[in-house]
Scaffold this motif. Structure first.
Motif, PDB file in Angstrom:
ATOM      1  N   SER A  66      77.494  83.213 -17.063  1.00 60.73           N
ATOM      2  CA  SER A  66      77.563  84.614 -16.669  1.00 60.73           C
ATOM      3  C   SER A  66      77.720  84.752 -15.168  1.00 60.73           C
ATOM      4  CB  SER A  66      76.283  85.326 -17.073  1.00 60.73           C
ATOM      5  OG  SER A  66      76.012  85.075 -18.424  1.00 60.73           O
ATOM      6  N   LEU A  67      78.380  85.833 -14.813  1.00 56.40           N
ATOM      7  CA  LEU A  67      78.554  86.144 -13.402  1.00 56.40           C
ATOM      8  C   LEU A  67      77.366  86.985 -12.953  1.00 56.40           C
ATOM      9  CD1 LEU A  67      80.641  85.802 -11.146  1.00 56.40           C
ATOM     10  CD2 LEU A  67      81.526  88.053 -11.768  1.00 56.40           C
ATOM     11  N   PHE A  68      76.658  86.493 -11.967  1.00 56.92           N
ATOM     12  CA  PHE A  68      75.486  87.207 -11.467  1.00 56.92           C
ATOM     13  C   PHE A  68      75.887  87.944 -10.193  1.00 56.92           C
ATOM     14  CE2 PHE A  68      71.583  87.765  -9.152  1.00 56.92           C
ATOM     15  CZ  PHE A  68      70.711  88.160 -10.136  1.00 56.92           C
ATOM     16  N   ASP A  69      75.791  89.269 -10.241  1.00 57.98           N
ATOM     17  CA  ASP A  69      76.253  90.069  -9.113  1.00 57.98           C
ATOM     18  C   ASP A  69      75.091  90.939  -8.626  1.00 57.98           C
ATOM     19  OD1 ASP A  69      77.350  91.907  -7.439  1.00 57.98           O
ATOM     20  OD2 ASP A  69      79.052  92.401  -8.733  1.00 57.98           O
ATOM     21  N   ILE A  70      74.616  90.606  -7.452  1.00 57.25           N
ATOM     22  CA  ILE A  70      73.410  91.278  -6.962  1.00 57.25           C
ATOM     23  C   ILE A  70      73.651  92.780  -6.763  1.00 57.25           C
ATOM     24  CG2 ILE A  70      73.629  90.970  -4.453  1.00 57.25           C
ATOM     25  CD1 ILE A  70      70.588  89.589  -5.639  1.00 57.25           C
ATOM     26  N   ALA A  71      74.897  93.157  -6.452  1.00 58.74           N
ATOM     27  CA  ALA A  71      75.203  94.586  -6.283  1.00 58.74           C
ATOM     28  C   ALA A  71      75.034  95.317  -7.618  1.00 58.74           C
ATOM     29  CB  ALA A  71      76.627  94.762  -5.764  1.00 58.74           C
ATOM     30  N   LYS A  72      75.409  94.655  -8.704  1.00 52.58           N
ATOM     31  CA  LYS A  72      75.234  95.281 -10.026  1.00 52.58           C
ATOM     32  C   LYS A  72      73.761  95.368 -10.377  1.00 52.58           C
ATOM     33  CE  LYS A  72      79.572  95.019 -12.309  1.00 52.58           C
ATOM     34  NZ  LYS A  72      80.331  93.789 -12.544  1.00 52.58           N
ATOM     35  N   LEU A  73      73.027  94.314 -10.014  1.00 50.57           N
ATOM     36  CA  LEU A  73      71.586  94.358 -10.244  1.00 50.57           C
ATOM     37  C   LEU A  73      70.993  95.572  -9.522  1.00 50.57           C
ATOM     38  CD1 LEU A  73      68.698  93.396 -10.898  1.00 50.57           C
ATOM     39  CD2 LEU A  73      68.884  91.785  -9.018  1.00 50.57           C
ATOM     40  N   LEU A  76      66.153  81.841 -11.557  1.00 46.44           N
ATOM     41  CA  LEU A  76      66.735  82.776 -12.519  1.00 46.44           C
ATOM     42  C   LEU A  76      67.106  82.092 -13.825  1.00 46.44           C
ATOM     43  CD1 LEU A  76      69.248  84.988 -10.553  1.00 46.44           C
ATOM     44  CD2 LEU A  76      67.169  85.716 -11.701  1.00 46.44           C
ATOM     45  N   GLY A  77      67.541  80.835 -13.730  1.00 49.21           N
ATOM     46  CA  GLY A  77      67.897  80.085 -14.938  1.00 49.21           C
ATOM     47  C   GLY A  77      66.715  80.012 -15.908  1.00 49.21           C
ATOM     48  N   ASN A  78      65.500  79.898 -15.373  1.00 51.16           N
ATOM     49  CA  ASN A  78      64.323  79.876 -16.239  1.00 51.16           C
ATOM     50  C   ASN A  78      64.196  81.198 -16.993  1.00 51.16           C
ATOM     51  OD1 ASN A  78      62.753  78.160 -13.583  1.00 51.16           O
ATOM     52  ND2 ASN A  78      63.176  77.227 -15.545  1.00 51.16           N
ATOM     53  N   VAL A  79      64.499  82.299 -16.298  1.00 48.41           N
ATOM     54  CA  VAL A  79      64.391  83.609 -16.945  1.00 48.41           C
ATOM     55  C   VAL A  79      65.511  83.772 -17.974  1.00 48.41           C
ATOM     56  CG1 VAL A  79      64.347  86.109 -16.586  1.00 48.41           C
ATOM     57  CG2 VAL A  79      63.311  84.606 -14.910  1.00 48.41           C
ATOM     58  N   VAL A  80      66.700  83.330 -17.602  1.00 45.90           N
ATOM     59  CA  VAL A  80      67.838  83.446 -18.519  1.00 45.90           C
ATOM     60  C   VAL A  80      67.553  82.662 -19.813  1.00 45.90           C
ATOM     61  CG1 VAL A  80      70.243  82.736 -18.835  1.00 45.90           C
ATOM     62  CG2 VAL A  80      69.558  83.925 -16.754  1.00 45.90           C
ATOM     63  N   GLN A  81      67.129  81.416 -19.656  1.00 44.18           N
ATOM     64  CA  GLN A  81      66.831  80.612 -20.848  1.00 44.18           C
ATOM     65  C   GLN A  81      65.589  81.134 -21.564  1.00 44.18           C
ATOM     66  OE1 GLN A  81      66.678  76.358 -20.141  1.00 44.18           O
ATOM     67  NE2 GLN A  81      68.491  76.496 -18.862  1.00 44.18           N
ATOM     68  N   GLY A  82      64.609  81.530 -20.764  1.00 43.61           N
ATOM     69  CA  GLY A  82      63.366  82.036 -21.345  1.00 43.61           C
ATOM     70  C   GLY A  82      63.613  83.288 -22.167  1.00 43.61           C
ATOM     71  N   PRO A 107      61.848  95.648  -9.198  1.00 39.32           N
ATOM     72  CA  PRO A 107      60.972  95.781 -10.366  1.00 39.32           C
ATOM     73  C   PRO A 107      61.414  94.755 -11.421  1.00 39.32           C
ATOM     74  CG  PRO A 107      61.839  97.916  -9.694  1.00 39.32           C
ATOM     75  CD  PRO A 107      62.573  96.881  -8.903  1.00 39.32           C
ATOM     76  N   THR A 108      60.460  94.029 -11.983  1.00 33.09           N
ATOM     77  CA  THR A 108      60.855  92.950 -12.904  1.00 33.09           C
ATOM     78  C   THR A 108      61.636  93.501 -14.095  1.00 33.09           C
ATOM     79  OG1 THR A 108      58.684  93.073 -13.852  1.00 33.09           O
ATOM     80  CG2 THR A 108      59.068  91.279 -12.330  1.00 33.09           C
ATOM     81  N   GLU A 109      61.296  94.709 -14.557  1.00 35.66           N
ATOM     82  CA  GLU A 109      62.018  95.227 -15.731  1.00 35.66           C
ATOM     83  C   GLU A 109      63.493  95.475 -15.421  1.00 35.66           C
ATOM     84  OE1 GLU A 109      59.519  96.691 -14.069  1.00 35.66           O
ATOM     85  OE2 GLU A 109      59.309  98.804 -14.616  1.00 35.66           O
ATOM     86  N   CYS A 110      63.792  95.719 -14.130  1.00 29.67           N
ATOM     87  CA  CYS A 110      65.194  95.919 -13.740  1.00 29.67           C
ATOM     88  C   CYS A 110      65.930  94.578 -13.752  1.00 29.67           C
ATOM     89  CB  CYS A 110      65.297  96.547 -12.355  1.00 29.67           C
ATOM     90  SG  CYS A 110      64.420  98.110 -12.243  1.00 29.67           S
ATOM     91  N   VAL A 111      65.249  93.548 -13.272  1.00 29.51           N
ATOM     92  CA  VAL A 111      65.870  92.213 -13.288  1.00 29.51           C
ATOM     93  C   VAL A 111      66.118  91.810 -14.747  1.00 29.51           C
ATOM     94  CG1 VAL A 111      65.606  89.798 -12.620  1.00 29.51           C
ATOM     95  CG2 VAL A 111      64.729  91.591 -11.120  1.00 29.51           C
ATOM     96  N   VAL A 112      65.125  92.066 -15.590  1.00 24.93           N
ATOM     97  CA  VAL A 112      65.282  91.730 -17.014  1.00 24.93           C
ATOM     98  C   VAL A 112      66.457  92.510 -17.611  1.00 24.93           C
ATOM     99  CG1 VAL A 112      64.223  91.998 -19.302  1.00 24.93           C
ATOM    100  CG2 VAL A 112      62.885  91.068 -17.410  1.00 24.93           C
ATOM    101  N   ASP A 113      66.514  93.788 -17.302  1.00 23.70           N
ATOM    102  CA  ASP A 113      67.590  94.600 -17.869  1.00 23.70           C
ATOM    103  C   ASP A 113      68.950  94.101 -17.410  1.00 23.70           C
ATOM    104  OD1 ASP A 113      66.633  96.799 -19.540  1.00 23.70           O
ATOM    105  OD2 ASP A 113      68.392  97.827 -18.714  1.00 23.70           O
ATOM    106  N   TYR A 114      69.029  93.754 -16.138  1.00 19.88           N
ATOM    107  CA  TYR A 114      70.317  93.263 -15.647  1.00 19.88           C
ATOM    108  C   TYR A 114      70.665  91.931 -16.305  1.00 19.88           C
ATOM    109  CZ  TYR A 114      74.017  91.397 -12.856  1.00 19.88           C
ATOM    110  OH  TYR A 114      75.214  90.846 -12.494  1.00 19.88           O
ATOM    111  N   ILE A 115      69.690  91.063 -16.435  1.00 17.02           N
ATOM    112  CA  ILE A 115      69.968  89.771 -17.083  1.00 17.02           C
ATOM    113  C   ILE A 115      70.430  90.000 -18.524  1.00 17.02           C
ATOM    114  CG2 ILE A 115      68.900  87.622 -17.919  1.00 17.02           C
ATOM    115  CD1 ILE A 115      67.462  87.464 -15.251  1.00 17.02           C
ATOM    116  N   MET A 116      69.835  90.977 -19.181  1.00 17.31           N
ATOM    117  CA  MET A 116      70.293  91.275 -20.550  1.00 17.31           C
ATOM    118  C   MET A 116      71.757  91.727 -20.539  1.00 17.31           C
ATOM    119  SD  MET A 116      67.923  90.534 -22.666  1.00 17.31           S
ATOM    120  CE  MET A 116      68.255  91.393 -24.185  1.00 17.31           C
TER     121      MET A 116
END
Ligand code: GLU
Length: 558
Positions: free
Chosen positions: A363-370, A52-58, A320-329
């Motif tokens: 950032s706090l990563f919360d899988i329930a929020k994702l 996930l760190g790669n996606v966050v930095q990316g 869905p990757t767009e959901c992961v992206v949206d949550y990371i945003m």
């Protein structure tokens, strides 16, 4: 300091390096970009673990660059051969592209899916840039800013012990910097004996000196000067991260260095190094680690303990990757969530990303929020999109389900359409792997014949209700007619026609129409919860519904 001829030393150490720093500057000229365009990069080590760190930095770099019409490039930091896993770079590029992180330049995949260079500032694999680093290493030696060190591992270990005993800071400095001021003769003797050496930076910093530095995320940070003579080139001639960072980010014209804040302690050295090399400093964006709640305390996500750190986890579970992206945003920029609420259908790229809105502490990563984000986004997708995504996911991760799911695409899409559209779409699943549980009962293969009926009703009552209902059920009925028939069944068994009626006088009835539909639901779906029963029955069709009810009647009769 011993008076030594640095030009001579540079020749002895780097006899084959003929190119000059000026030639390097000319080979990698300034980029022709509009005013304000940012240049950034992702610089991962190819260890095979994409996280996930790669996606966050990316994503952070990607937004910074593409929001300003700049350039995002990928550099592979493969200077640690021991940690390199074959094929890791290819996997990384593949995975990141799914998350919308597309590089304009750098290490890329060719038509055969193999790594190649794309762009004018390569090579983009550090292992192929040794010649370039050596040009700058030679320059530093010429200027008296770097020197060879022949200390063995054992000697360094000995220094460490002494430092421990003396409660001194660790590192190669002061009286422990044994090779800092040695004569050319001493150096030559070791070289002639074929001894291995590393190139060290000759630090002129003092830990007494402190200064302020502006980081775009951390704000103004207090920095203490570096007094350690860190290694620039390892004994195999390959640079350390520090040296490669300075040379590469300079020659590649990086304007913003986005990286994990584990590099913050090295910042004093990097500042020093850029100065010594005569390079302009880039801006730094130090990102805090991803944290998670563990009981009542926060801790860093860990590779060992948290499977959700690996990107492969999201693929496997079918997020869905767009959901992961949206949550990371949402965790990267505090105002993203509000923006998304106001613009549910806008592409993420319409959002104005700002590094100033990033949390300096991580950032706090919360899988329930994702999952909430994902449920929301999936509920807004068309049945067609969901169908295609589940078909693709299940092909790889649940082939048996895939066979059922894709057997009759119109049937499956009809099921996926239940409760979709309108203002309040149903939010039934967050990941594709939940779809089987959600709608598997629509396929005979997954329909549970052992469904549990509501308690407090004897089998005879349930059987009568099912029989009466089956006798009148007709797929051409409108929903209200269908429900009226349900009410008729209720009434004929002495149940209340309306729930209201029952609630007003619960002792007068054994149950109400809702109980009748619960019996039918369990018989038809095998579950007490299901998507809209009327829709389910219409899609299943008369034969299937009647067969299931008939089988249940037999089961209940024993
Ligand atoms: N290879 C380094 C890392 O993965 C890169 C840090 C940077 O982006 O400069 O941490």
């Amino acid at each position: 300091m011993t008076n030594i001829d640095y030009t001579q030393l540079a020749e002895i150490l780097f006899p084959n390096v003929k190119a000059t720093p000026e030639e390097m500057e000319a080979r990698f000229p300034a980029r022709d970009l509009p005013e304000g365009a940012c240049v950034s990069r992702l610089a991962p080590s190819p260890t095979g673990f994409v996280h996930l760190g790669n996606v966050v930095q990316g994503l952070t770099s990607e937004r910074i660059c593409h929001q300003t019409n700049g350039v995002l490039f990928l550099r592979i930091e493969d200077t640690d051969a021991k940690r390199e896993v074959p094929g890791a770079s290819e996997i990384l590029i593949e995975m990141l592209s799914h998350y919308g992180i597309i590089f304009d330049e750098g290490a890329a995949l060719n038509e055969e899916g193999k790594i190649c260079d794309k762009g004018n500032y390569g090579p983009y694999k550090q292992s192929q840039r040794a010649g370039i680093y050596h040009v700058f290493a030679k320059k530093l030696v010429q200027e008296g800013k770097a020197y060879p060190c022949f200390c063995t591992e054992d000697e360094l270990e000995q220094f460490r012990k002494e430092q421990e005993d003396e409660k001194a800071n660790f590192g190669y400095y002061g009286k422990w910097a044994k090779w800092r001021d040695r004569s050319i003769e001493d150096i030559k003797k070791e070289l002639d004996a074929g001894k291995e050496w590393v190139l060290r930076f000759r630090s002129t910093g003092s830990i007494e000196n402190k200064f302020k530095f502006d980081d775009l995320v951390k704000g103004t940070v207090d920095v203490t000067e570096n007094d350690i003579d860190h290694v620039l080139l390892k004994s195999d001639g390959i640079p350390t991260y520090h040296f490669a960072h300075a040379v590469d980010d300079h020659l590649m014209h990086t304007t913003h260095v986005v990286r994990g804040d584990e590099w913050l302690p090295s910042l004093p050295f990097h500042i020093q190094l850029f100065k010594a090399l005569g390079f302009k400093m880039p801006k730094y964006v130090h990102i805090g680690p991803l944290m998670k709640m563990d009981g009542t305390s926060k801790r860093k996500l860990s590779k060992r303990k948290d499977p959700e750190l690996a990107l492969s986890y999201y693929k496997q579970e079918g997020y869905p990757t767009e959901c992961v992206v949206d949550y990371i945003m949402t965790i990267l920029n505090s105002n993203y969530e509000d923006w998304r609420r106001a613009n549910p259908d806008a592409p993420m790229t319409d959002f104005k990303f700002s590094v100033k809105k990033m949390n300096p502490a991580g950032s706090l990563f919360d899988i329930a929020k994702l999952c909430d984000v994902s449920k929301n986004m999936i509920s807004r997708m068309s049945a067609e999109t969901v169908y295609n995504s589940v078909a693709e996911w299940s092909k790889e991760f649940d082939p048996e389900f895939n066979t059922e799911f894709t057997k009759d695409s119109e049937f499956t899409k009809a099921v996926l359409s239940i409760g979709r559209g309108g203002n309040k779409p149903r939010k039934d699943f967050a990941v594709w792997s939940e779809v089987k549980d959600y709608m598997g009962f629509m396929f005979d293969k997954y329909y549970n014949v052992e469904g549990t009926y509501p308690e407090n009703f004897d089998n005879d009552t349930i059987v009568s209700a099912l029989e009466k209902f089956a006798a009148t059920f007709d797929t051409s009925d409108e929903q209200n007619v269908w429900f009226d028939k349900m009410k008729d069944v209720a009434e004929s068994l002495g149940f209340a026609r309306e729930t209201k009626e029952y609630k007003a006088n619960p002792n007068a009835f054994p149950g109400h129409v809702g109980d009748i539909s619960a019996f039918v639901r369990v018989a038809v779906t095998g579950k007490q919860n299901s998507p809209d029963l009327y829709a389910v029955m219409s899609i299943l069709g008369k034969d299937s519904v009647n067969n299931r009810i008939k089988a249940q009647i037999e089961r209940l009769r024993g």
